[in-house]
Scaffold this motif. Structure first.
Motif, PDB file in Angstrom:
ATOM      1  N   VAL A 507      45.412  41.846  54.777  1.00 44.81           N
ATOM      2  CA  VAL A 507      45.181  42.075  53.384  1.00 44.81           C
ATOM      3  C   VAL A 507      45.415  40.411  52.957  1.00 44.81           C
ATOM      4  CG1 VAL A 507      45.902  42.689  51.152  1.00 44.81           C
ATOM      5  CG2 VAL A 507      45.945  44.346  53.258  1.00 44.81           C
ATOM      6  N   ASN A 508      46.265  39.858  53.452  1.00 43.53           N
ATOM      7  CA  ASN A 508      46.602  38.526  52.830  1.00 43.53           C
ATOM      8  C   ASN A 508      45.392  37.632  53.321  1.00 43.53           C
ATOM      9  OD1 ASN A 508      48.134  36.124  52.177  1.00 43.53           O
ATOM     10  ND2 ASN A 508      49.846  37.509  52.278  1.00 43.53           N
ATOM     11  N   LEU A 511      42.398  38.455  50.981  1.00 38.69           N
ATOM     12  CA  LEU A 511      42.593  38.256  49.632  1.00 38.69           C
ATOM     13  C   LEU A 511      42.716  36.705  49.175  1.00 38.69           C
ATOM     14  CD1 LEU A 511      45.446  40.930  48.218  1.00 38.69           C
ATOM     15  CD2 LEU A 511      42.877  40.759  47.843  1.00 38.69           C
ATOM     16  N   LYS A 512      43.093  35.958  50.115  1.00 41.81           N
ATOM     17  CA  LYS A 512      43.191  34.536  50.008  1.00 41.81           C
ATOM     18  C   LYS A 512      41.478  34.115  50.178  1.00 41.81           C
ATOM     19  CE  LYS A 512      47.574  32.798  51.322  1.00 41.81           C
ATOM     20  NZ  LYS A 512      48.429  32.492  52.535  1.00 41.81           N
ATOM     21  N   LEU A 514      39.040  35.853  49.260  1.00 40.61           N
ATOM     22  CA  LEU A 514      38.271  36.508  47.878  1.00 40.61           C
ATOM     23  C   LEU A 514      38.636  35.515  46.742  1.00 40.61           C
ATOM     24  CD1 LEU A 514      38.792  40.199  48.607  1.00 40.61           C
ATOM     25  CD2 LEU A 514      36.711  38.787  48.649  1.00 40.61           C
ATOM     26  N   LEU A 515      39.904  35.044  46.782  1.00 40.10           N
ATOM     27  CA  LEU A 515      39.976  34.056  45.583  1.00 40.10           C
ATOM     28  C   LEU A 515      39.135  33.107  45.161  1.00 40.10           C
ATOM     29  CD1 LEU A 515      43.931  33.425  45.792  1.00 40.10           C
ATOM     30  CD2 LEU A 515      42.594  34.750  44.067  1.00 40.10           C
ATOM     31  N   GLN A 516      38.313  32.473  46.507  1.00 39.69           N
ATOM     32  CA  GLN A 516      37.303  31.485  46.319  1.00 39.69           C
ATOM     33  C   GLN A 516      35.900  31.974  45.645  1.00 39.69           C
ATOM     34  OE1 GLN A 516      36.929  30.351  50.180  1.00 39.69           O
ATOM     35  NE2 GLN A 516      38.846  30.377  50.580  1.00 39.69           N
ATOM     36  N   VAL A 523      34.000  41.151  43.962  1.00 39.06           N
ATOM     37  CA  VAL A 523      35.537  41.139  44.436  1.00 39.06           C
ATOM     38  C   VAL A 523      36.310  42.488  43.995  1.00 39.06           C
ATOM     39  CG1 VAL A 523      37.599  39.842  44.320  1.00 39.06           C
ATOM     40  CG2 VAL A 523      35.547  38.470  44.452  1.00 39.06           C
ATOM     41  N   ASN A 527      38.321  44.629  46.378  1.00 38.71           N
ATOM     42  CA  ASN A 527      39.779  45.010  46.103  1.00 38.71           C
ATOM     43  C   ASN A 527      40.081  46.554  45.754  1.00 38.71           C
ATOM     44  OD1 ASN A 527      40.275  42.092  46.365  1.00 38.71           O
ATOM     45  ND2 ASN A 527      40.475  42.049  44.069  1.00 38.71           N
ATOM     46  N   ASN A 528      39.275  47.274  45.059  1.00 35.82           N
ATOM     47  CA  ASN A 528      39.654  48.526  44.560  1.00 35.82           C
ATOM     48  C   ASN A 528      39.323  49.193  46.099  1.00 35.82           C
ATOM     49  OD1 ASN A 528      39.316  51.197  43.844  1.00 35.82           O
ATOM     50  ND2 ASN A 528      37.667  50.743  42.340  1.00 35.82           N
ATOM     51  N   LEU A 530      40.080  48.037  48.960  1.00 33.05           N
ATOM     52  CA  LEU A 530      41.415  47.654  49.659  1.00 33.05           C
ATOM     53  C   LEU A 530      42.698  48.440  49.300  1.00 33.05           C
ATOM     54  CD1 LEU A 530      41.658  43.813  50.014  1.00 33.05           C
ATOM     55  CD2 LEU A 530      41.710  45.455  51.753  1.00 33.05           C
TER      56      LEU A 530
END
Lengths: 568, 100
Positions: A507-508, A511-512, A514-516, A523, A527-528, A530
């Motif tokens: 997940v980490n 998510l990192k 996806l931040l970009q 996203v 996220n939903n 996830l």
């Protein structure tokens, strides 16, 4: 007298005999199970003591001879076919040479070609002749079969009425029908009085009749005063799976059953010997072994084995045992929706009946849950495919039927595709993961016998499809995001996290990345997913996580426009 | 199990409402990045420290901040597995930007 319907007893050996009996009657008289049941109900005596012995004698003389002759002819055709191919190949080479050769060689080559062509034509004529012979054999069999079918009705009546005279009065008619039968000993009998030394068909009928009737005095007469032995207590003379009085002198410890005792286990009125003599007819020959698919319910067992026969014939000896048997079973469940009768399913397989070379009795029952998933056309079609997994191709449906977890296979398939940039089958992979997720969820359910328990086979396919749609959707979104977030770069770390079953790392990393991303709504969809499927799902998060890697890896032309959003 | 799930939903929702729209895009990205690093290192103190500081900075007149703080109080400190779930619920909530 009204007879009781044929039914299975639950003992596979006896049931194989009952199925064999049904098959034998169908082969000779063309009656299917329903017709046979009807006749047994109306006139059991005639079926068991009249039609059956005649069918048995027909099968082991006329039909047996037909099979043997056709096999010989076919092997001759195949030998000639090989020669013909050689000649045709050499003809091709000669023609090639002719087109390139200088003029002075031409004459010599033409002569050789002419010679080869003549040879090829001769061989072709031979093949034609042999094929004609096969047709003749078939016509002969059909004629004989038709003859027996036509006369059997009156003949059987006459025979049964003449029982007291030991068939003296009916002998003439009996002789006309079966007098020319040449009995061949079947593979499952040894030194059976009927065949050794060869008995006349009339005597064979008499013997069979009294054997079925369990009249030992008459049998003693026919055997010229010799006491009945295996006629009273069936042993390996009749079937190698039965006890052997010679090889096991300690038999008194395991007292074998008498014919009378066995008869008590059977559907009322059925003579025990009808079963012992039909045992072999229950099995189908698949190159390498004799096979019967056994389920302790006559109707399904009959239907599945009938399908198996069709599959074997259409496969021309090429398909594998596993695929053939399962195709037959799946066809049957799909057609009859008989998911409950398939929980007790066995494949009985032996290589060689003479020396009891039993390969195995394999339990292959499908649980209700699996059966209900297979019953769904869409899911079945999707996983009824072979996918490359690196070292080999795996038939997904086969693995599912064997109740193996599909996750490792899909994981290998995805890794294979990522590593070598190979083909990635989205549809099959997602369905496999969806099923896997569904089964894992069921496997860890802690409540027993609640509403969900009784509903689950019905709901299983529906839920698996919900998972599938969710998976397709998120994978499609991630595929679009992949470029923005440099998706290809995180595939390996994600895979590694998944292999270590490390949800935190997985997940980490994601998510990192996806931040970009700039497309916030996309996203949000990931996220939903996830949150719902990975974070809040301890049982099957890996199935859902692997989907995300598939999305990043790309592909997916095979799922069409099914990517609708499913929120729960 | 179901209680836990509901609690996570609540934490996600509240985090989104309190911090989902707080600060600039860059601020939010930095915040999430720091939080992700804290979870990666499994450092509950660090995670709480960053989170509480952010709540404190952006909680003016926001009644949900109190709710979030009390929800967090119920689950911290927690086991490693629980911590991951709570932490990612917070992060996903922030990333969802108050939209659920």
């Amino acid at each position: 007298m009204g007879g009781e319907e044929l039914r299975f007893t639950g003992n596979w050996f006896i049931d194989a005999g009952i199925l064999g009996f049904v098959n034998l009657m169908e082969e000779v008289y063309g009656w299917d199970l329903n017709e046979l049941q009807r006749r047994i109900k109306e006139e059991p005596e005639k079926v068991y003591y009249g039609y059956f012995p005649l069918a048995y004698l027909f099968h082991h003389s006329v039909y047996h001879k037909y099979i043997k002759n056709v096999q010989d002819l076919k092997s001759q055709i195949s030998d000639i076919g090989k020669k013909l191919r050689d000649v045709e190949n050499s003809l091709k080479t000669l023609n090639d040479e002719l087109s390139k050769s200088p003029r002075k060689m031409e004459k010599k080559l033409r002569k050789q070609i002419e010679k080869s062509e003549k040879k090829a034509n001769e061989l072709r004529t031979k093949v034609e002749e042999l094929s004609k012979k096969i047709d003749q054999e078939r016509h002969f069999l059909e004629k004989e079969q038709k003859n027996l079918q036509e006369v059997s009705k009156d003949l059987v009546e006459e025979l049964l009425n003449d029982e007291e005279n030991n068939f003296e009065n009916a002998q003439e008619r009996l002789f006309q029908t079966i007098g020319h039968y040449e009995l061949q000993i079947p593979k499952d009998h040894r030194n059976f009085f009927l065949y050794n030394p060869k008995k006349k068909p009339i005597m064979a009928f008499q013997y069979l009749y009294w054997l079925l009737k369990m009249n030992y005095d008459r049998l003693k007469e026919i055997k010229k005063g010799k006491l009945p032995t295996y006629e009273k207590i069936p042993d390996s003379t009749i079937n190698p799976f039965l006890y052997s009085p010679v090889e096991f002198p300690n038999v008194s410890y395991t007292k074998p059953l008498t014919v009378e005792q066995i008869t008590k286990m059977l559907p009322a009125g059925m003579p025990a010997y009808a079963i012992f003599l039909s045992f072999f007819n229950a099995f189908q020959w698949i190159p390498g072994s004799y096979v019967m698919i056994y389920t302790p319910e006559l109707q399904s067992c009959y239907a599945i084995n009938k399908r198996l026969k069709v599959h074997i014939q259409s496969s021309n000896g090429k398909a594998m045992l596993f695929r053939l048997t399962w195709s037959a079973i799946i066809d049957e469940i799909v057609e009859t929706k008989a998911r409950f009768s398939l929980e007790n399913l066995y494949i009985i397989e032996f290589e060689n009946i003479e020396n009891q070379k039993l390969k195995g009795v394999e339990y292959v029952g499908i649980p209700k849950l699996h059966a209900s998933i297979i019953l769904d056309n869409e899911i079945r079609d999707a996983i009824n495919t072979s996918i490359p997994t690196g070292d080999s191709n795996v038939w997904l449906l086969g693995e599912f039927i064997k109740q193996k977890t599909l996750y490792p296979l899909i994981s290998k398939h995805v890794w294979n595709a990522v590593k070598d940039n190979g083909f990635l089958n989205w549809k099959a992979s997602f369905y496999a993961l969806a099923i896997d997720a569904k089964l894992r969820k069921e496997g860890t359910s802690r409540t027993l016998f609640d509403k969900a328990f009784f509903d689950r086979p019905k709901r299983a396919a529906v839920e698996a499809k919900d998972f599938y749609r969710d998976m397709v959707h998120v994978a499609a979104v991630l595929k679009e995001l992949s470029q923005e977030i440099n998706g290809k770069n995180i595939i390996h770390p994600l895979f590694s996290a998944l292999r270590r079953h490390n949800r935190n790392a997985f997940v980490n990393i994601l998510l990192k990345a996806l931040l970009q991303a700039k497309s916030k709504d996309k996203v949000a969809t990931v996220n939903n997913y996830l949150f719902r499927r990975v974070l809040n799902n301890d049982e099957s998060w890996e199935d859902f996580a692997l989907v995300l890697i598939i999305g990043l890896a790309g592909g997916g032309g095979d799922v069409g426009s099914e990517g609708k959003v499913v929120e729960d | 199990m179901s209680v836990q799930r509901e609690k996570l939903w609540k934490i996600k929702k509240l985090s989104g409402e309190v911090l989902g729209k707080a600060g600039s895009n860059n601020y939010q990205q930095k915040l999430v990045f720091d939080l992700l690093n804290a979870v990666k290192a499994n450092d509950q103190n660090e995670f709480l420290w960053i989170l509480l500081r952010a709540i404190n900075a952006h909680s003016k007149d926001n009644p949900n901040a109190k709710k979030l703080a009390s929800a967090l109080m119920e689950v911290f400190p927690s086991s490693e597995a629980e911590f991951e779930k709570v932490a990612y619920s917070v992060i996903l909530g922030i990333m969802a930007g108050g939209g659920g």
